[in-house]
Design an enzyme around this catalytic site. Structure first.
Site, PDB file in Angstrom:
ATOM      1  N   LYS A  17      51.297  42.725  36.918  1.00  0.00           N
ATOM      2  CA  LYS A  17      51.262  41.242  37.293  1.00  0.00           C
ATOM      3  C   LYS A  17      52.436  40.572  38.560  1.00  0.00           C
ATOM      4  CE  LYS A  17      54.388  39.510  34.039  1.00  0.00           C
ATOM      5  NZ  LYS A  17      55.642  39.095  34.908  1.00  0.00           N
ATOM      6  N   THR A  18      53.665  41.662  38.871  1.00  0.00           N
ATOM      7  CA  THR A  18      54.767  41.297  39.387  1.00  0.00           C
ATOM      8  C   THR A  18      53.697  41.285  40.632  1.00  0.00           C
ATOM      9  OG1 THR A  18      56.375  40.849  37.988  1.00  0.00           O
ATOM     10  CG2 THR A  18      56.632  41.629  40.411  1.00  0.00           C
TER      11      THR A  18
ATOM     12  N   ASP B 155      54.901  32.699  37.013  1.00  0.00           N
ATOM     13  CA  ASP B 155      54.918  33.812  35.862  1.00  0.00           C
ATOM     14  C   ASP B 155      55.576  33.165  34.704  1.00  0.00           C
ATOM     15  OD1 ASP B 155      54.865  36.126  35.393  1.00  0.00           O
ATOM     16  OD2 ASP B 155      57.320  36.746  36.487  1.00  0.00           O
ATOM     17  N   GLU B 156      54.442  33.950  33.807  1.00  0.00           N
ATOM     18  CA  GLU B 156      54.991  34.241  32.678  1.00  0.00           C
ATOM     19  C   GLU B 156      54.792  32.551  31.934  1.00  0.00           C
ATOM     20  OE1 GLU B 156      55.320  36.821  30.549  1.00  0.00           O
ATOM     21  OE2 GLU B 156      56.720  37.655  31.418  1.00  0.00           O
TER      22      GLU B 156
ATOM     23  N   GLN C 116      51.602  37.395  24.929  1.00  0.00           N
ATOM     24  CA  GLN C 116      52.755  38.433  24.688  1.00  0.00           C
ATOM     25  C   GLN C 116      53.736  36.374  24.553  1.00  0.00           C
ATOM     26  OE1 GLN C 116      54.535  40.989  27.568  1.00  0.00           O
ATOM     27  NE2 GLN C 116      52.314  41.102  28.122  1.00  0.00           N
TER      28      GLN C 116
ATOM     29  N   ARG D 168      56.395  47.709  25.355  1.00  0.00           N
ATOM     30  CA  ARG D 168      57.028  48.203  25.642  1.00  0.00           C
ATOM     31  C   ARG D 168      57.384  49.888  26.603  1.00  0.00           C
ATOM     32  NH1 ARG D 168      57.080  44.445  27.676  1.00  0.00           N
ATOM     33  NH2 ARG D 168      54.840  44.233  27.245  1.00  0.00           N
TER      34      ARG D 168
END
Length: 640
Positions: A35-36, A223-224, A254, A579
């Site tokens: 995504k980044t 973002d997020e 998430q 993670r």
């Protein structure tokens, strides 16, 4: 027209997201799906296609994410000989602070207002409880702080809350909230929640100001997005209303900050807010092995309130997930220490490849003790932070008071630090009768001289001057207090990065106030990272240990109160598993000592959502594994 080379390293859904230039866009980005990369390439593509960087706003949740995105964007545009100068990128708080600094007078504040951190807020609330004759032991300051924070996140002002405050406790919250806001205004100060709430109030009440920022921020990327609260959601909706070039990136799977007033429904309802929105789903994971992803998919698929997606990877299938049953919490920690040493030796791994995660902070103690015994260096992320150490906070309080004479909280902290003979009586006489004792007069003289120094000195030199003139250097630069003095010198080092900037003091104070847990992760230091699962969001490690996988611990016992809370726990578990890049260990115990009581908890219900063929069962020490035969193809149904 020749296609931009910026797209060369992107997969098809990523390209689709980057090329969607105008109009609303929702990018559902699974864990580790890049995504980044999409955000940074999209911003670079906008600039390459002729959009002025000054008209782009990119909003993140952490300083670490901001810095990573900045670095990638500037690298991408420099390769193409374009300029990203003027790009607006930062956290919600950073962006809103800029807006407030430019328009503070419209809200009745001076431009040099300061930001009260957590300790300042608690200190202020304690004083208010005292003024209201409320026992701070009976009425906990942090409870009031939490209620006030939630009210501001929901954009409820004192006047708004007065209309709904009916019962005994809510009436008390109203009184404290009212006094709290009045005191903040008197100090020319705001708290974290004010930063966003006041920015929204400013835009709602001033059409010309709103239009100015709508025209400045013609392209908005968030973002997020699943972590936005009501205030953040409203801010973005206001700014995007005119041009509607809004791209939000996130993952409803998430969303783990409901307790912090984040509302995951914001991302689920994006298509209701923007019926013409384009939706792109990123499902290819570049981080983890397929076994880890299949386990995570098995867990999250049980949630009902989500948008369907299924993570996959072209990485190797990988080793099986280790499900470890230890006889006690001490053996659980001992297994982790031994396994880390084994993998360091066998795979030549640095300690920074390892992370130990847990549901609550109290679970770290046994692991810490075992690591000390085993000689394993570790660091607790989100533990006692550098900026929370007394000597560091004292210096920053001096700087804040030098910068803002109305900051009475900082004044009270430093007026007799180090001790200079200014007692409680002298302060009472000053506040009640405006009487200034000899020692207090000397203090004000010292502050005045520091304010003169601030006009000409670089920030790092000013902090050294504060330490010297306040006598903190004299007190701390001794053999006994050397570690504390080194912390002050480290603060000077941090400040030196601001020396060449305009408004260095303001920027330094804002940045130090907004530092987050994740900003403390230093991958250069060879230590094992210990953290809660919440603190691990956005991070990745080759080897992950998740301890306490037991019902009542993870999922947390309080989550049983509602289906929605249990779903958030499941999302938290999904975040924990994703993670891991290569090795994943899920640990639980036969019995566990919790707050002085020995408890026997069943394995976490989430473990039964993992297909059995993905799991390797381990006993430590070796004995019969009691739960293996209970599994029916890896899935056992639990009642919500």
């Amino acid at each position: 027209m020749k296609q931009s080379t910026l797209l060369d390293t992107l997969n098809n859904p990523q390209k689709e997201a980057v090329l969607a230039k105008n109009g609303p866009l929702l990018v559902l980005a699974g864990a580790g799906s890049g995504k980044t990369k999409v955000l940074t390439h999209k911003i670079a593509y906008l600039i390459e296609s002729g959009v002025d960087a000054k008209n782009i706003l990119a909003v993140t949740f952490t300083n670490k994410a901001t810095n990573e995105m900045k670095s990638r964007i500037f690298s991408l545009v420099s390769e193409k000989n374009f300029s990203a100068k003027g790009l607006n990128i930062g956290t919600f708080h950073f962006i809103c602070l800029k807006i407030l600094r430019e328009n503070a007078e419209l809200l009745g504040y001076k431009k040099n207002f300061v930001v009260f951190d957590d300790d300042d807020q608690i200190s202020l609330i304690k004083n208010i409880l005292k003024e209201l004759n409320l026992d701070k032991d009976k009425f906990k300051p942090r409870v009031f702080q939490s209620h006030i924070s939630n009210l501001k996140s929901a954009l409820k002002s004192v006047a708004d809350y007065q209309k709904e405050a009916s019962g005994f406790f809510s009436s008390l919250v109203f009184k404290v909230y009212q006094e709290y806001q009045e005191h903040l205004k008197q100090h020319n100060a705001v708290d974290f929640d004010d930063i966003i709430m006041l920015a929204v109030v400013l835009l709602l009440k001033n059409d010309d100001v709103l239009e100015k920022y709508q025209n400045r921020f013609k392209y908005i990327l968030v973002d997020e997005y699943q972590d936005t609260n009501s205030a953040q959601y409203t801010l973005i909706k206001l700014l995007a209303k005119k041009h509607r070039n809004i791209c939000v990136v996130g993952d409803n799977d998430q969303a783990i900050y409901g307790w912090r007033a984040a509302d995951y429904k914001n991302i689920l309802n994006f298509e209701k807010d923007y019926p013409d929105a384009k939706v792109v789903i990123l499902e290819e994971n570049y981080r983890s092995t397929q076994n880890i992803l299949s386990a995570a998919n098995g867990i999250i698929s049980k949630n009902k309130f989500r948008k369907e997606k299924n993570l996959f990877t072209k990485n190797q299938k990988g080793e099986k997930i280790n499900l470890v049953l230890a006889s006690s919490e001490k053996k659980e920690a001992e297994f982790i220490a031994k396994k880390i040493k084994e993998l360091v030796k066998k795979e030549k791994r640095p300690l920074s490849d390892f992370v130990v995660m847990y549901r609550t902070n109290s679970q770290s103690r046994v692991v810490e003790e075992e690591f000390l015994k085993a000689g394993l260096a570790y660091k607790i992320i989100g533990g006692f932070k550098f900026y929370q150490r007394k000597e560091v906070k004292d210096i920053i309080a001096y700087l804040r008071y030098v910068y803002n004479e109305n900051d009475i909280v900082s004044f009270k902290r430093i007026v007799n630090t180090p001790a200079r003979g200014i007692g409680k009586k002298a302060l009472e006489n000053f506040f009640e009768k405006n009487e200034i004792s000899k020692n207090l007069a000397e203090f004000f003289k010292m502050i005045d001289s520091l304010r003169e120094d601030a006009k000409t000195m670089r920030l790092s030199a000013l902090i050294r001057q504060i330490a010297k003139k306040s006598k903190m250097e004299e007190v701390l630069n001794t053999k006994q207090e050397q570690a504390k003095w080194e912390n002050v010198l480290e603060l000077v080092s941090v400040a030196s990065a601001y020396d060449a900037q305009e408004d260095a003091i303001a920027k330094f104070l804002e940045d130090t106030a907004l530092v987050s847990d994740q900003d403390e992760v230093d991958e250069k230091k060879p230590v094992v990272n210990l953290m809660t699962v919440h603190a691990a969001k956005g991070l990745e490690f080759d080897v992950v240990f998740i301890l306490g996988m037991e019902d009542g611990i993870f999922p947390h016992s309080k989550s049983k109160e509602s289906h929605e809370e249990l779903e958030e726990e499941r999302r938290l578990c999904y975040v924990a598993l994703t993670r891991a890049k290569k090795h994943l260990y899920l640990l639980h115990t036969e019995k566990r000592n919790i707050f002085g009581k020995t408890e026997t908890n069943p394995p976490s219900r989430f473990l039964y959502d993992i297909p059995q063929d993905l799991v390797e069962f381990v006993q430590y020490p070796t004995y019969e594994f009691k739960f293996k035969d209970d599994m029916d193809e890896g899935i056992i149904d639990f009642e919500y």
